[in-house]
Each structure stands twice: as C-alpha cells, then as structure tokens.
Design a protein around this motif. Structure first.
Motif, PDB file in Angstrom:
ATOM      1  N   GLU A 176       0.826  -1.212   0.000  1.00  0.00           N
ATOM      2  CA  GLU A 176       0.000   0.000   0.000  1.00  0.00           C
ATOM      3  C   GLU A 176       0.856   1.256   0.000  1.00  0.00           C
ATOM      4  O   GLU A 176       0.583   2.208  -0.746  1.00  0.00           O
ATOM      5  N   ARG A 177       1.895   1.274   0.811  1.00  0.00           N
ATOM      6  CA  ARG A 177       2.755   2.462   0.874  1.00  0.00           C
ATOM      7  C   ARG A 177       3.476   2.672  -0.455  1.00  0.00           C
ATOM      8  O   ARG A 177       3.702   3.815  -0.875  1.00  0.00           O
ATOM      9  N   ASP A 178       3.840   1.570  -1.110  1.00  0.00           N
ATOM     10  CA  ASP A 178       4.502   1.656  -2.410  1.00  0.00           C
ATOM     11  C   ASP A 178       3.573   2.275  -3.454  1.00  0.00           C
ATOM     12  O   ASP A 178       3.997   3.078  -4.282  1.00  0.00           O
ATOM     13  N   VAL A 179       2.285   1.911  -3.400  1.00  0.00           N
ATOM     14  CA  VAL A 179       1.317   2.371  -4.400  1.00  0.00           C
ATOM     15  C   VAL A 179       0.729   3.730  -4.038  1.00  0.00           C
ATOM     16  O   VAL A 179       0.620   4.622  -4.882  1.00  0.00           O
ATOM     17  N   PHE A 180       0.342   3.898  -2.765  1.00  0.00           N
ATOM     18  CA  PHE A 180      -0.420   5.078  -2.351  1.00  0.00           C
ATOM     19  C   PHE A 180       0.395   6.117  -1.579  1.00  0.00           C
ATOM     20  O   PHE A 180      -0.045   7.255  -1.423  1.00  0.00           O
TER      21      PHE A 180
END
Length: 272
Positions: A176-180
């Motif tokens: 999630e942190r990588d994407v968002f």
C-alpha cells in the motif's frame, strides 16, 4: 496519490446525526444506558443489526438478547459507538473491495471478528480500555474502503492486484505504501480526523504498525489493537504465525498471557 486519497475522504458522506449523537452520549460520563437507548431505537436498521449481533455466538453472551437496553448493557456503551458507525457504513456506503480481491461480506465479517475478540479479551483484562478499543477494533479495516475507491476511480485496480500477488512475501501495508504513499491504517486515521473522532483513537490507528512510538498513556491501547490486527486480518486469521505475533504484542502491552490465551481458545472453539 496522497492528495487524491484526502480528496476522496472529503467527498464521503458526513456521519449521520444519529451516529454523532450516539458518540456524544457515549463519551459523556453523565449519560446513562437509557439515553443511548432513546437514540438507537429511532433507527430501525441500527436496532435490528444490534440485536442480531448481540445474539451472535462470537460475543459469548449467556442468554438471548431481546431488547436494545439488554444489548447495550451487555456490550457497554463504548462498543455501541463503533457498532453504530459500522452499521451506517454497511447501509449507506458502497463498499467495493474488488481491487483487494475481497467482498463487502469479507470486510464486515473481519470487522465483527476483530471487535468480538477485542471485547471478549479486554473485558477480562481491563474493561475501561474498551472506551477506545471497542470502536477502534470495529473500524480497523476502514482504510481499505478508501484506498479501493481511489483505485476504482483511477481505473488502476489491475495494477494494484498484480502487486498484491506479492503479499505472501511482502506485507500488504508495504504494498500500500509503495502504491499510495500511505497504508490503509494511515488512511483510516485521516478519515477519523475528517469525522472529528477522538484524537487518541486517531493516534493509535495511525501507529498500529509501531505501537512502541505512541505516548506512554496510549501504549497499551496501541499494543492491544496491533495484537488483534495481527491475529485477524482481511485475508487470514488464527494461523500459527499470527497467533505467535499477536501473543508477543499482547505481552509487550503488559497484558496477562493467560487471559489472552483463554480468549483465543474460546474463540477458536466457536469458529470450529
């Protein structure tokens, strides 16, 4: 993508007046169960949902619950706060978690399991902690609703789903942190801030991955929430690894091991 997430949060409906009143009454030390009953009984959807949940074997109540006053007495007013919000989400929000390969039933079932375990466990340990932990455990996975909405609006579900295939070797929060640029728990904290929830609840949600970082007066809350999140996730629950991690976190929060273990044993028997 952080700015788009914040915009998505601000586009969500405001909390209905009935829920706002329940939050205010439940947070007021001068309030009584009768005050909460008056509000709940005006909402037929909330009334039906509360009675249905109160009679679920997950909560372990010894007798059948037939009235709202009975349910509120058994749950405690702190649990009703989170329950009211989840009921509103269920009835008025569109929950589409297809980017996460999940259904709305998966989301609601996980919320029920997380809350039921928390209520049973903390009731044995220190019931006053439920003021924060009962609503927090009901709303643990709210962030995935926000992040899913953003993906659907941007038509980037497939991109995320491909990355999600790595979740066996890479924690979902890292994906999630990588994407968002933020985790679903951080997104949930932003949502709670928008809805003017208790600041302590916002803090423990934002630090669910790092409970050691919160102020000392909130640390037990953070460790308890982190333990339940480790034990029961949207995809898995009660695996050996999850139990080990949750037990470790409970110990770090200075909770008695035998109370956690007995709750776990009772819960697993119900689910068999």
């Amino acid at each position: 993508m952080k700015s788009e997430i914040i915009q998505n949060i601000k586009s969500l409906p405001v909390i209905p007046e009935s829920v706002r009143k329940i939050q205010e009454v439940c947070s007021d030390a001068r309030s009584s169960i009768a005050d909460v009953v008056k509000i709940v009984e005006k909402d037929p959807i909330l009334t039906a949902s509360l009675l249905r949940t109160a009679n679920s074997p997950l909560y372990g109540f010894a007798r059948e619950v037939n009235t709202i006053s009975q349910a509120i007495s058994l749950f405690g007013m702190s649990t009703i706060k989170g329950f009211a919000i989840v009921t509103v989400i269920r009835s008025r929000f569109k929950i589409d978690l297809s980017p996460y390969n999940l259904s709305d039933k998966d989301f609601l079932r996980t919320a029920e399991l997380q809350n039921a375990f928390m209520v049973r466990w903390i009731s044995k340990s220190n019931r006053t902690l439920l003021d924060l932990l009962a609503p927090a455990s009901f709303l643990l996975e709210m962030g995935v609703v926000i992040l899913s909405n953003v993906l659907i609006q941007k038509n980037e579900q497939e991109i995320f789903q491909k990355k999600l295939q790595k979740r066996v070797v890479m924690p979902i929060v890292e994906i999630e942190r990588d994407v968002f640029g933020m985790s679903s728990y951080e997104a949930a904290a932003e949502l709670f801030e928008y809805w003017n929830f208790d600041k302590s609840l916002i803090t423990i949600m934002r630090n669910i991955q790092t409970p050691e970082n919160v102020a000392k007066n909130l640390r037990r809350y953070a460790y308890a929430l982190s333990a339940v999140q480790s034990l029961i996730s949207l995809y898995d629950a009660f695996s050996d690894e999850q139990i080990q991690n949750a037990t470790r976190l409970a110990k770090m929060g200075h909770f008695q091991e035998h109370l956690f273990d007995s709750t776990l044993n009772d819960f697993q028997k119900i689910l068999q």
